[in-house]
Design a protein around this motif. Sequence first.
Motif, PDB file in Angstrom:
ATOM      1  N   TYR A  76       0.825  -1.206   0.000  1.00 24.95           N
ATOM      2  CA  TYR A  76       0.000   0.000   0.000  1.00 24.95           C
ATOM      3  C   TYR A  76       0.862   1.260   0.000  1.00 24.95           C
ATOM      4  CZ  TYR A  76      -3.734   3.209   1.443  1.00 24.95           C
ATOM      5  OH  TYR A  76      -4.638   4.235   1.507  1.00 24.95           O
ATOM      6  N   PRO A  80      -1.245   3.133  -3.140  1.00 23.60           N
ATOM      7  CA  PRO A  80      -2.307   3.152  -2.141  1.00 23.60           C
ATOM      8  C   PRO A  80      -3.670   2.677  -2.652  1.00 23.60           C
ATOM      9  CG  PRO A  80      -1.820   5.375  -2.829  1.00 23.60           C
ATOM     10  CD  PRO A  80      -0.820   4.482  -3.520  1.00 23.60           C
ATOM     11  N   ARG A  82      -6.632   0.008  -1.907  1.00 26.96           N
ATOM     12  CA  ARG A  82      -7.064  -0.661  -0.682  1.00 26.96           C
ATOM     13  C   ARG A  82      -6.947  -2.182  -0.753  1.00 26.96           C
ATOM     14  NH1 ARG A  82      -5.899  -1.996   2.862  1.00 26.96           N
ATOM     15  NH2 ARG A  82      -7.132  -2.547   4.617  1.00 26.96           N
ATOM     16  N   ASN A  84      -4.257  -3.567  -1.578  1.00 26.82           N
ATOM     17  CA  ASN A  84      -2.873  -3.819  -1.161  1.00 26.82           C
ATOM     18  C   ASN A  84      -2.741  -3.864   0.353  1.00 26.82           C
ATOM     19  OD1 ASN A  84      -1.966  -4.029  -3.767  1.00 26.82           O
ATOM     20  ND2 ASN A  84      -1.392  -1.877  -3.915  1.00 26.82           N
ATOM     21  N   TYR A 134      -2.600  -2.485  -8.978  1.00 26.91           N
ATOM     22  CA  TYR A 134      -2.132  -2.708  -7.612  1.00 26.91           C
ATOM     23  C   TYR A 134      -0.633  -2.491  -7.467  1.00 26.91           C
ATOM     24  CZ  TYR A 134      -6.617  -5.194  -7.360  1.00 26.91           C
ATOM     25  OH  TYR A 134      -7.937  -5.535  -7.427  1.00 26.91           O
TER      26      TYR A 134
END
Length: 197
Positions: A76, A80, A82, A84, A134
């Motif tokens: 993350y 960032p 979510r 991750n 991601y």
Amino acid sequence: MTLTHSCNTPWADNWLVDTGDEPALHHGLSSFGKIVLEEMNCLGMIMDLAHVSVETMKVALNLSKAPMIFRHSSAYSLCPHRHNMLNDEPRMVVSARAQPQAGRGTQGSKQDSGLPLPQGSTSSLVMVNFYKAYVTCGETATLKDVAGEAGARVGGVSVPPLPAHPVPLAPTDHMDHVKKVAGAQSVGFGGDYDGVS
């Protein structure tokens, strides 16, 4: 076996709970979910936590007596999204591995997600994915974004590193980040291979 995907199941909450797009139904695992986890441990099945909510992940890591995997998760702090893993989540893999069974419980320090870190005894694995959304949170991603630029050995053959550049003070690729947070024994290559060149 993955516990959820993009919807809550009768046994576990999914990652969309953390975004506010789905309501929490179980605040982790339901009573039935705890039975499912125990039965999977007895059968020797590996549980995938890639799509679960933070609370579900922490409960599962606390209760499991067997290794678990995050089949396709990235860092993350580098992207960032979510889906991750927050910075404390790879640490939980280490925490779960390092603590004795007698030390189980929800005590521990609080990190990014604000929930207590679990303490169990599993040897879980974070498998970094190759899905561009991601990896870079963008439309493109390269292998460098996933695994850096250092030289490697592929099939016993040395592959030269890409051109040298200044070494950054912080990890800039997902594999290195997870390795630095959770240790080399806790990182692997995972699924979601769409879009990385």
